[in-house]
Scaffold this motif. Structure first.
Motif, short mmCIF file in Angstrom:
data_model
loop_
_atom_site.label_atom_id
_atom_site.label_comp_id
_atom_site.label_asym_id
_atom_site.label_seq_id
_atom_site.Cartn_x
_atom_site.Cartn_y
_atom_site.Cartn_z
N ARG A 163 -1.57 14.75 11.38
CA ARG A 163 -1.05 15.86 10.58
C ARG A 163 -1.19 15.53 9.10
NH1 ARG A 163 3.58 16.84 14.27
NH2 ARG A 163 2.83 18.51 15.65
N VAL A 164 -1.73 16.48 8.36
CA VAL A 164 -1.98 16.24 6.93
C VAL A 164 -0.67 15.99 6.19
CG1 VAL A 164 -2.90 17.24 4.80
CG2 VAL A 164 -4.11 17.60 6.95
N GLU A 171 2.24 14.83 7.18
CA GLU A 171 2.80 13.51 7.47
C GLU A 171 1.97 12.41 6.82
OE1 GLU A 171 3.35 12.86 11.69
OE2 GLU A 171 3.64 10.71 11.38
N ALA A 172 0.67 12.58 6.83
CA ALA A 172 -0.22 11.59 6.23
C ALA A 172 -0.01 11.50 4.72
CB ALA A 172 -1.67 11.93 6.56
N LEU A 173 0.17 12.66 4.09
CA LEU A 173 0.40 12.69 2.63
C LEU A 173 1.62 11.86 2.25
CD1 LEU A 173 -0.17 16.46 1.71
CD2 LEU A 173 -1.46 14.52 0.82
N LEU A 174 2.66 12.02 3.05
CA LEU A 174 3.91 11.31 2.81
C LEU A 174 3.69 9.79 2.85
CD1 LEU A 174 6.93 12.34 2.57
CD2 LEU A 174 7.19 11.56 4.94
N LYS A 175 3.05 9.32 3.92
CA LYS A 175 2.81 7.88 4.07
C LYS A 175 1.82 7.38 3.03
CE LYS A 175 3.60 8.43 8.82
NZ LYS A 175 3.09 8.32 10.21
N TYR A 176 0.83 8.20 2.73
CA TYR A 176 -0.15 7.84 1.71
C TYR A 176 0.57 7.55 0.39
CZ TYR A 176 -4.15 8.43 -1.47
OH TYR A 176 -5.11 8.26 -2.44
N ASP A 177 1.49 8.43 0.04
CA ASP A 177 2.25 8.23 -1.21
C ASP A 177 3.15 7.01 -1.14
OD1 ASP A 177 1.14 10.24 -2.71
OD2 ASP A 177 2.57 11.77 -2.04
N GLN A 178 3.78 6.82 0.04
CA GLN A 178 4.68 5.67 0.19
C GLN A 178 3.95 4.34 0.10
OE1 GLN A 178 6.36 6.90 3.94
NE2 GLN A 178 8.28 7.61 3.00
N LEU A 179 2.67 4.34 0.50
CA LEU A 179 1.94 3.07 0.57
C LEU A 179 0.95 2.89 -0.57
CD1 LEU A 179 1.36 3.11 4.42
CD2 LEU A 179 2.77 1.47 3.19
N MET A 224 -8.34 11.04 9.59
CA MET A 224 -7.71 12.24 10.15
C MET A 224 -8.24 12.42 11.57
SD MET A 224 -5.77 14.81 10.07
CE MET A 224 -5.55 16.50 10.65
N VAL A 225 -7.34 12.39 12.56
CA VAL A 225 -7.81 12.51 13.95
C VAL A 225 -7.33 13.79 14.64
CG1 VAL A 225 -8.02 9.99 14.22
CG2 VAL A 225 -5.90 11.13 14.95
N GLY A 226 -6.43 14.54 13.99
CA GLY A 226 -5.89 15.74 14.63
C GLY A 226 -6.59 17.01 14.18
N HIS A 227 -6.30 18.08 14.85
CA HIS A 227 -6.90 19.37 14.51
C HIS A 227 -6.58 19.72 13.05
CE1 HIS A 227 -8.54 23.32 14.94
NE2 HIS A 227 -7.40 23.85 14.52
N LYS A 249 -5.42 23.34 5.06
CA LYS A 249 -4.99 21.96 4.77
C LYS A 249 -6.15 21.09 4.27
CE LYS A 249 -0.73 22.47 6.07
NZ LYS A 249 -0.35 22.57 7.48
N VAL A 250 -7.33 21.69 4.21
CA VAL A 250 -8.53 20.90 3.90
C VAL A 250 -8.46 20.31 2.49
CG1 VAL A 250 -11.02 21.07 3.48
CG2 VAL A 250 -10.03 22.07 5.54
N LYS A 251 -7.92 21.09 1.56
CA LYS A 251 -7.86 20.64 0.18
C LYS A 251 -7.08 19.32 0.06
CE LYS A 251 -6.54 22.21 -4.38
NZ LYS A 251 -5.64 23.09 -5.12
N ASP A 252 -5.93 19.25 0.73
CA ASP A 252 -5.14 18.01 0.72
C ASP A 252 -5.85 16.91 1.50
OD1 ASP A 252 -2.97 18.75 -0.86
OD2 ASP A 252 -1.96 19.73 0.83
N ALA A 253 -6.47 17.29 2.60
CA ALA A 253 -7.13 16.30 3.47
C ALA A 253 -8.24 15.56 2.72
CB ALA A 253 -7.66 16.97 4.73
N VAL A 254 -9.07 16.28 1.99
CA VAL A 254 -10.19 15.61 1.31
C VAL A 254 -9.69 14.70 0.19
CG1 VAL A 254 -11.89 17.40 1.87
CG2 VAL A 254 -10.69 17.49 -0.32
N ARG A 255 -8.48 14.95 -0.26
CA ARG A 255 -7.92 14.12 -1.32
C ARG A 255 -7.56 12.71 -0.80
NH1 ARG A 255 -3.03 13.54 -3.66
NH2 ARG A 255 -1.87 15.10 -2.49
#
Ligand SMILES: *Cc1c(COP(=O)(O)O)cnc(C)c1O
Length: 226
Positions: free
Chosen positions: A56-57, A59-67, A78-81, A86-92
């Motif tokens: 999930r984008v 959830e990933a954003l949250l952990k990305y920021d935390q780490l 990214m392994v989920g649908h 959400k593509v804009k955030d995903a490519v970031r």
């Protein structure tokens, strides 16, 4: 515990490589940390994992920021649908988007990636089993989709991914892994001159079979995080 689990998974991957006469270094373990806190991701990274998978984008954003300031080297997958909005955030944040299941999604990734001057690495997800519920590009359409995607300047197709259906015995998943390998060989050649040689297949219940069938990336959640 996470550390022990990672060593055990690595041992099982290596043993499967040995059986299949493959180089263990050719198989990357992606630790799928969906639903797990950043603390556990850190633990996995401390035990030699470099690749982290999320489905999930948000959830990933949250952990990305935390780490982000941890100083740890992380490759985000990214392994989920992936929904178009959400593509804009995903490519970031993602290094590899594994779940590209349509040309339309590839086009949107290309569009958003071009805005930030990125060439986004992707895998096409292939629907290797006939179940209605499964997502992915239809094998019959794969060649055409690949040809069209070849025109997109801001994506780089690194290979293919599949999710095998849930079966009772991992041996029953073998046919789907074999199918993905055959599709890949048809598209890219047996010894690909392109670098589109990634085969992402195999999860906790079936990764050894996937490695025997040529997986270069396995996506492991439960066997690592419990
Ligand atoms: C959750 C997930 C995995 C990991 O699954 P486990 O069975 O826990 O190893 C792998 N791939 C995808 C696409 C997932 O959503």
């Amino acid at each position: 515990m996470i550390r022990d689990n990672i060593f055990k998974v690595r041992e099982r991957v290596d043993a499967a490589c040995l059986r299949a006469k493959r180089e263990p270094s050719a198989v990357t373990i992606v630790a799928v940390s969906k639903g797990r806190p950043a603390e556990q991701v850190k633990e996995a990274l401390g035990a030699g994992i470099l690749d982290i998978g999320e489905n999930r984008v948000q959830e990933a954003l949250l952990k990305y920021d935390q780490l982000r300031d941890s100083g740890l080297v992380i490759k985000w997958h990214m392994v989920g649908h992936l929904q178009t909005n959400k593509v804009k955030d995903a490519v970031r944040i993602f290094d590899l988007i594994q779940s590209v299941d349509s040309l339309r999604l590839a086009e949107e990734i290309d569009r958003q990636a071009s805005k930030i001057n990125k060439v986004q690495d992707i895998l096409f997800e292939i629907k290797t089993s006939p179940e209605e519920t499964k997502t992915g590009v239809d094998p019959d359409k794969a060649a055409e989709v690949m040809k069209e995607a070849g025109r997109l300047k801001n994506i780089n197709v690194k290979g293919l991914m599949t999710i095998a259906p849930i079966v009772e015995d991992p041996g029953q998943a073998r046919q789907f892994f074999r199918k993905l390998r055959e599709i890949s060989e048809n598209l890219f050649g047996r010894h690909p001159e392109t670098d589109a040689s990634v085969l992402s297949m195999g999860m906790t219940d079936d990764f050894e079979t996937a490695v025997e069938e040529g997986a270069t990336m396995v996506r492991i959640g439960r066997a690592i995080f419990g």
